[in-house]
Design an enzyme around this catalytic site. Structure first.
Site, short mmCIF file in Angstrom:
data_model
loop_
_atom_site.label_atom_id
_atom_site.label_comp_id
_atom_site.label_asym_id
_atom_site.label_seq_id
_atom_site.Cartn_x
_atom_site.Cartn_y
_atom_site.Cartn_z
N LYS A 139 6.69 -4.99 -3.49
CA LYS A 139 8.09 -4.66 -3.28
C LYS A 139 8.43 -4.71 -1.81
CE LYS A 139 12.14 -3.28 -4.45
NZ LYS A 139 12.95 -4.41 -4.95
N GLU A 198 9.29 -15.46 -9.99
CA GLU A 198 8.65 -14.19 -9.63
C GLU A 198 8.13 -13.44 -10.85
OE1 GLU A 198 10.67 -11.98 -5.84
OE2 GLU A 198 11.98 -12.24 -7.56
N ASN A 222 -2.52 2.31 5.61
CA ASN A 222 -1.61 1.18 5.36
C ASN A 222 -1.47 0.42 6.67
OD1 ASN A 222 -1.17 2.27 2.86
ND2 ASN A 222 0.93 2.93 3.27
N GLY A 223 -1.42 -0.89 6.60
CA GLY A 223 -1.23 -1.68 7.83
C GLY A 223 -2.47 -2.48 8.16
N CYS A 236 0.81 -1.21 0.00
CA CYS A 236 0.00 0.00 0.00
C CYS A 236 0.85 1.27 0.00
CB CYS A 236 -0.88 0.04 1.24
SG CYS A 236 -1.91 -1.41 1.41
N GLU A 265 18.33 -18.21 -5.57
CA GLU A 265 17.98 -16.86 -6.00
C GLU A 265 17.66 -16.83 -7.50
OE1 GLU A 265 17.04 -14.24 -4.72
OE2 GLU A 265 17.49 -12.64 -6.12
N HIS A 281 18.11 -36.84 -4.61
CA HIS A 281 17.14 -37.24 -3.60
C HIS A 281 15.74 -36.72 -3.90
CE1 HIS A 281 20.44 -38.85 -1.28
NE2 HIS A 281 21.09 -37.73 -1.53
N LYS A 302 14.09 -15.60 -8.99
CA LYS A 302 13.94 -14.52 -9.97
C LYS A 302 13.04 -14.97 -11.11
CE LYS A 302 14.79 -11.81 -8.28
NZ LYS A 302 15.24 -11.68 -6.93
N ARG A 362 5.60 -0.36 -5.89
CA ARG A 362 5.52 -1.09 -4.63
C ARG A 362 4.59 -2.30 -4.75
NH1 ARG A 362 6.92 2.31 -0.21
NH2 ARG A 362 5.50 1.17 1.11
N TRP A 392 -2.97 -2.81 -1.40
CA TRP A 392 -2.60 -4.21 -1.62
C TRP A 392 -3.39 -4.98 -0.58
CZ3 TRP A 392 0.36 -8.15 0.91
CH2 TRP A 392 0.83 -9.15 0.07
C1 G6P Z 1 9.32 -8.93 -1.06
C2 G6P Z 1 10.03 -8.49 -2.32
C3 G6P Z 1 11.38 -9.22 -2.43
C4 G6P Z 1 12.19 -9.00 -1.19
C5 G6P Z 1 11.43 -9.38 0.09
C6 G6P Z 1 12.16 -8.89 1.33
O1 G6P Z 1 8.93 -10.25 -1.18
O2 G6P Z 1 9.25 -8.76 -3.46
O3 G6P Z 1 12.08 -8.75 -3.56
O4 G6P Z 1 13.37 -9.75 -1.27
O5 G6P Z 1 10.15 -8.76 0.10
O6 G6P Z 1 12.17 -7.50 1.31
P1 G6P Z 1 13.23 -6.59 2.03
O7 G6P Z 1 12.83 -5.19 1.67
O8 G6P Z 1 13.10 -6.87 3.50
O9 G6P Z 1 14.57 -6.96 1.52
#
Ligand code: G6P
Length: 612
Positions: free
Chosen positions: A607, A492, A101-102, A2, A485, A508, A489, A27, A75
């Protein structure tokens, strides 16, 4: 996640709010809304599920005309993403409007109480409860600021809010607890936002609200106080990044821009922090906790998402070079699983945004036990950065693409610096080794720049896999977190199912999935594990899997094993994750772009996840 923006001043508020909403789109959100106080002091409001552009196309700019307004991108947490549940929310009598927000955790309790008082609700949101609670207090106090304050004293949970009141149409009341909010101080105007991106085009002078604080904004003035009614006087800070830094700079997507920026961002992470002649690293922000760090019996690293993968790299680094036991924890697990923590433990918290709710809660948990807390954070002035005992900023600059790229490499670089710092002090590595490592570190930016220049080669491989349904990523040692990672990527942003695994562990389980339709990415640079990785490649080849190898330049041997090769420069183990993740970032980017995916704002992702 949000976003809040509000404007009060001499200008027409609508364009400023709409611009702010667009700047916060990165975001992640599912609906948006805006409310204005017009010249007749009426509250007018519109909200729509979908993108800010949907909202914009329905807006009548002649109607939405006034000098005071608030806007929101939502969101969903309580209630599905639809027009009704989008913010702003009215109270029952439509005198109060609020964006939030929250999460209000005790909203059901408050709702039941208000129902007894004959309040009626139109939405499923916790926010509407808060609007009505403010209305309830207004009936007794006849004062907008006081009613917001009294309402907030009753709520449990987190909030960043901005509210309007038709009976006091010359002000915006805002407050924060656990959800960021800042005031931009302009010339006879004020902008409130949850994100600097919405403010920076208008003013660089900002005041960050702390938890439990609120402010009443009027044209050209503001009044800061605590929710407990204590006045606060605080000077503004000057934001030191440019709007340009937040914008795309000619690239098709923020993500591509951010991948290509890494030669610079990685340099910014270590600039001035290492002596190349001695190999000694120094992180100014950690000075006050250095002793604790060097004498730690145990280091716990906690984070979420990509930052958790960086944490895993940190474990490999610190245990290998510093011989201190390290545990890596998902912040969301750590906070709830009754962790064993002592006052001589050091807890590292890694977060790009510095606002992730679970990481913040893990920080609070660590503090409860008296452990020393250290932040590895990107966003300056963010909550985690402010609440840790000490910390280091990774200096990657604003990261807009929801999928984290440059923050990951800078997080890993920061952990490498911490590793060098500890290894020097504890003498777990010789000065010669430290100098060798520092010398290699110096060349990392040019090695990344070289890979950026190879991006069309990486793209050619990516184009062959744009229709793949599954992917497997395998790596060993320092490259195991890279496999995780790389897979993250891809899934996502392209929505292709992908899994990362330690290469030997493949036998395994995942090996059962391998057939001629399964691309398998091997992170196979010429390091200590090379021969073992080649054996794993053979195992996949025997089952007709398609091999994509991340391989060292000059490694000719690999050509007889791999169907496709993404070349990387050679480096030392400490920096391998920073180098080897780059082609994987490009691979996922080009695959997702070729599939027509919304690369910068993938579906369902945010984000900054400021709810648990
Ligand atoms: C969300 C984002 C990720 C990020 C994660 C942790 O899932 O989409 O890209 O790695 O949060 O966020 P931070 O801001 O704590 O690194």
């Amino acid at each position: 996640m949000c976003g809040i923006v509000g404007y009060i001043g001499k200008r027409n508020s609508l364009p400023i709010i709409m611009e702010g909403l667009k700047r916060m789109e990165y975001r992640g959100y599912d609906s948006a809304g805006v409310s204005i106080i017009n010249e007749k002091n009426e509250l007018i409001s519109i909200k729509k599920a979908g993108k800010v552009s949907c909202l914009e196309s329905e807006l009548d700019i002649d109607v939405f005309n006034g000098n005071i307004g608030i806007g929101h991108t939502r969101w969903a947490t309580h209630g599905v993403p639809n027009d009704t549940n989008a913010h702003p929310h009215f109270d029952m009598e439509e005198n109060i409007l609020i964006v939030h927000n929250g999460i209000i955790e005790n909203y059901k309790l408050i709702k039941n109480r208000l129902l007894e008082e004959k309040y009626k609700f139109k939405t499923d949101t916790d926010t509407e409860i808060l609007a009505n609670l403010i209305n309830y207090h207004y009936k007794n106090t006849n004062d907008f600021e006081t009613s917001v304050r009294l309402a907030l004293l009753e709520v449990e949970g987190t909030y960043g809010i901005a509210c309007l009141c038709s009976k006091e149409p010359d002000k915006i009341v805002v407050a924060r607890k656990g959800s960021p909010l800042m005031l931009g101080i302009g010339n006879q105007e004020m902008i409130v936002a949850s994100d600097a991106a919405a403010i920076i085009n208008h003013t660089k002078n900002v005041i960050y609200l702390e938890d439990g604080e609120m402010a009443t904004l009027e044209k050209g003035s503001f009044h800061l106080k605590t929710v407990e009614d204590q006045d606060i006087f605080r000077d503004y800070q000057v934001l030191d990044f440019l709007l340009d830094e937040i914008e795309k700079g000619g690239y098709e997507h923020f993500m591509l821009k951010e991948i290509c920026e890494q030669p610079d961002t990685i340099q910014n992470t270590f600039r001035g922090r290492i002596n190349f002649d001695t190999g000694v690293a120094k992180l100014g922000g950690l000075q006050s906790v250095e002793e604790k760090l060097y004498n730690a019996k145990r280091i716990i690293i906690t984070a979420c998402g990509t930052a958790w993968h960086a944490a895993l790299v940190g474990e490999y680094m610190i245990e290998h070079y510093c011989r201190i036991p390290v545990e890596v924890e998902y912040a969301s697990e750590f906070r709830y699983r009754r962790p064993i923590l002592n006052s001589d433990d050091v807890v590292l918290l890694i977060s790009q945004s510095g606002e992730t709710a679970d990481t913040l809660a893990a920080l609070k948990e660590a503090r409860k036990f008296g452990a020393t807390t250290i932040g590895v954070v990107n966003v300056i002035g963010s909550t985690i950065a402010r609440e840790v005992d000490a910390g280091t900023y990774i200096h990657a600059g604003p990261e807009i693409g929801v999928a984290s790229t440059k923050a990951f490499t800078s997080q890993v670089m920061s952990l490498a610096l911490i590793t060098l710092m500890i290894a020097n002090e504890k003498k777990t590595e010789t000065p010669e080794t430290l100098i060798k490592l520092a010398n290699e570190l110096k060349h990392i930016p040019e090695k990344i720049a070289h890979m950026v220049s190879l991006k069309d080669e990486y793209k050619k491989v990516a184009m062959k896999f744009k229709d793949a349904k599954n992917f497997l990523y395998l790596g060993r040692g320092f490259n195991f977190p890279v496999a995780l990672e790389g897979a993250l990527k891809l899934k996502e942003i392209s929505y292709i199912h992908a899994e990362g695994y330690p290469a030997a562990e493949m036998k395994h389980g995942p090996i059962a999935l391998i057939d001629e339709n399964m691309p398998v990415v091997f992170i196979a640079p010429q390091d200590k594990a090379y021969d073992k990785i080649i054996s794993n490649i053979e195992e996949v080849r025997a089952r007709k899997g398609v091999i994509i190898a991340i391989a060292s330049e000059g490694d000719e041997n690999i050509t007889s094993y791999a169907d496709h090769i993404l070349r990387v420069p050679k480096t030392l183990a400490l920096f391998a994750p920073i180098i080897n993740i780059i082609p994987l970032q490009f691979l996922s980017y080009y695959i997702a772009a070729a599939r027509g995916c919304n690369v910068d704002q993938p579906r369902n992702l945010a984000k900054s996840v400021t709810v648990e």
